[in-house]
Write a protein that holds these residues in place. Structure first.
Motif, PDB file in Angstrom:
ATOM      1  N   LYS A 162       0.983  -4.421   6.933  1.00 51.74           N
ATOM      2  CA  LYS A 162       1.337  -3.854   8.226  1.00 51.74           C
ATOM      3  C   LYS A 162       0.213  -2.922   8.677  1.00 51.74           C
ATOM      4  O   LYS A 162      -0.363  -2.192   7.868  1.00 51.74           O
ATOM      5  CB  LYS A 162       2.650  -3.078   8.151  1.00 51.74           C
ATOM      6  CG  LYS A 162       3.074  -2.450   9.480  1.00 51.74           C
ATOM      7  CD  LYS A 162       4.242  -1.496   9.305  1.00 51.74           C
ATOM      8  CE  LYS A 162       5.543  -2.235   9.055  1.00 51.74           C
ATOM      9  NZ  LYS A 162       6.718  -1.309   9.115  1.00 51.74           N
ATOM     10  N   ARG A 163      -0.083  -2.950   9.978  1.00 50.72           N
ATOM     11  CA  ARG A 163      -1.102  -2.083  10.545  1.00 50.72           C
ATOM     12  C   ARG A 163      -0.548  -1.422  11.802  1.00 50.72           C
ATOM     13  O   ARG A 163      -0.042  -2.104  12.703  1.00 50.72           O
ATOM     14  CB  ARG A 163      -2.346  -2.899  10.904  1.00 50.72           C
ATOM     15  CG  ARG A 163      -3.374  -2.152  11.733  1.00 50.72           C
ATOM     16  CD  ARG A 163      -4.076  -1.077  10.932  1.00 50.72           C
ATOM     17  NE  ARG A 163      -5.055  -0.354  11.760  1.00 50.72           N
ATOM     18  CZ  ARG A 163      -5.819   0.632  11.331  1.00 50.72           C
ATOM     19  NH1 ARG A 163      -5.748   1.018  10.056  1.00 50.72           N
ATOM     20  NH2 ARG A 163      -6.652   1.235  12.127  1.00 50.72           N
ATOM     21  N   ASP A 187      -2.771   1.103   0.360  1.00 52.05           N
ATOM     22  CA  ASP A 187      -2.235   1.632   1.610  1.00 52.05           C
ATOM     23  C   ASP A 187      -2.984   2.888   2.050  1.00 52.05           C
ATOM     24  O   ASP A 187      -3.683   3.525   1.268  1.00 52.05           O
ATOM     25  CB  ASP A 187      -0.738   1.945   1.475  1.00 52.05           C
ATOM     26  CG  ASP A 187      -0.440   2.956   0.390  1.00 52.05           C
ATOM     27  OD1 ASP A 187      -0.934   4.090   0.465  1.00 52.05           O
ATOM     28  OD2 ASP A 187       0.295   2.599  -0.554  1.00 52.05           O
ATOM     29  N   ASP A 228      -2.108   4.593   8.085  1.00 49.33           N
ATOM     30  CA  ASP A 228      -1.761   3.680   9.174  1.00 49.33           C
ATOM     31  C   ASP A 228      -1.763   2.212   8.766  1.00 49.33           C
ATOM     32  O   ASP A 228      -1.742   1.333   9.630  1.00 49.33           O
ATOM     33  CB  ASP A 228      -2.729   3.874  10.346  1.00 49.33           C
ATOM     34  CG  ASP A 228      -2.563   5.232  11.005  1.00 49.33           C
ATOM     35  OD1 ASP A 228      -1.410   5.649  11.200  1.00 49.33           O
ATOM     36  OD2 ASP A 228      -3.582   5.883  11.305  1.00 49.33           O
ATOM     37  N   TRP A 229      -1.798   1.919   7.483  1.00 54.34           N
ATOM     38  CA  TRP A 229      -1.825   0.523   7.087  1.00 54.34           C
ATOM     39  C   TRP A 229      -1.323   0.375   5.651  1.00 54.34           C
ATOM     40  O   TRP A 229      -1.296   1.324   4.870  1.00 54.34           O
ATOM     41  CB  TRP A 229      -3.244  -0.045   7.190  1.00 54.34           C
ATOM     42  CG  TRP A 229      -4.239   0.644   6.287  1.00 54.34           C
ATOM     43  CD1 TRP A 229      -4.923   1.788   6.550  1.00 54.34           C
ATOM     44  CD2 TRP A 229      -4.607   0.242   4.967  1.00 54.34           C
ATOM     45  NE1 TRP A 229      -5.706   2.137   5.476  1.00 54.34           N
ATOM     46  CE2 TRP A 229      -5.537   1.204   4.496  1.00 54.34           C
ATOM     47  CE3 TRP A 229      -4.259  -0.823   4.148  1.00 54.34           C
ATOM     48  CZ2 TRP A 229      -6.111   1.117   3.230  1.00 54.34           C
ATOM     49  CZ3 TRP A 229      -4.830  -0.905   2.890  1.00 54.34           C
ATOM     50  CH2 TRP A 229      -5.749   0.052   2.443  1.00 54.34           C
TER      51      TRP A 229
END
Length: 286
Positions: free
Chosen positions: A247-248, A216, A219-220
């Motif tokens: 998730k981004r 991670d 932002d991701w």
């Protein structure tokens, strides 16, 4: 910034599908809005979703509306949800959960929508419900984190199902800090076998081992997992399970997420497989 994102109201749209070796197909669309009060300790959600379960010769649809609440600052940290199947019978379902011993033990009980959980158009059309009682125990140990679950379901067709699982997420990192080994045991036992949902009358017990990998940044986030299992008793056979997700944040208040998985095991004395995929769009509000 990360804490601010967690505290802000959010709306999430999710679209998913799944299929398995019994020719059951599911399509689902979910719209969820989650927010907190001014203290930040009371969390509310309102959600509506539509599912369509299909066999080659039959299909059934259901739409529901759900409200959830969690009180983080209250004694026992209670949470509950209430939902209604709005497109078929109008049945109302409700369940609640409390936490004890510094959140090491959680107890839950309620009436749940078994027809939807079953992922089978016959169960969905029959509007099956179940009375549920369960517990979750978690414990941090020097060699890892232990998580145990047990659930009892009294289903409206007269069947009863008991499930349990024990999982140890090891703190040992032989492959590096991103790779987290785990081992566990899962069981499932039923009063009788029903063709409308997974209910092994001979029981099902399996032991498994695998690894979870996580990476991670601000932002991701991304994860992948893989595990293999061996039978312990009943209808179980050799099995495997793989999954990926992430998730981004494409903007400071917009994120795109996805998850996908596949598994193979043994059910009803034959090889069983299933696969699923889901994508989501999340929007934060001021």
């Amino acid at each position: 910034e990360l804490a601010g994102r967690e505290l802000r109201p959010r709306t999430t749209v999710s679209v998913g599908s799944s299929s398995d070796s019994s020719d059951i197909r599911r399509r689902a669309v979910t719209l969820n809005h989650r927010w907190r009060d001014s203290t930040g300790s009371n969390i509310m959600e309102i959600e509506t979703s539509t599912v369509r379960d299909r066999l080659p010769t039959f299909q059934a649809n259901q739409q529901d509306l759900t409200f959830r609440y969690q009180g983080l600052a209250l004694a026992l940290k209670p949470s509950f949800e209430i939902s209604s199947a709005t497109k078929t019978s109008g049945s109302v379902f409700a369940s609640g959960q409390i936490s004890l011993f510094n959140e090491q033990l959680s107890l839950q009980a309620g009436r749940i929508n078994w027809g939807r959980i079953a992922t089978n158009p016959n169960s969905l059309a029959a509007n099956l419900s179940a009375l549920n009682a369960g517990l979750i125990w978690s414990q941090n140990l020097t060699f890892g984190r232990l998580l145990a679950r047990a659930n009892y379901y009294d289903i409206s067709d007269g069947n009863r199902i008991v499930t349990s699982s024990i999982n140890l997420a090891s703190s040992w990192r032989p492959l590096g800090r991103h790779f987290k080994p785990f081992v566990g045991v899962e069981t499932r036992d039923a009063k009788f076998n029903s063709p409308n949902y997974w209910s092994p009358a001979q029981g099902y017990g399996t032991a498994y081992a695998g690894v979870l990998a996580e990476w991670d940044g601000p932002d991701w986030g991304f994860y992948s997992s893989a595990q293999a299992g061996t039978p312990l008793y009943g209808d179980a056979g050799k099995s495997w399970n793989v999954g990926v997700g992430g998730k981004r944040w494409v903007a400071s208040d917009v994120a795109i997420g996805f998850s996908a998985g596949a598994l193979s095991s043994k059910r009803d004395s034959s090889v069983y497989w299933a696969k699923s995929a889901n994508v989501s769009l999340e929007k934060l509000w001021k």
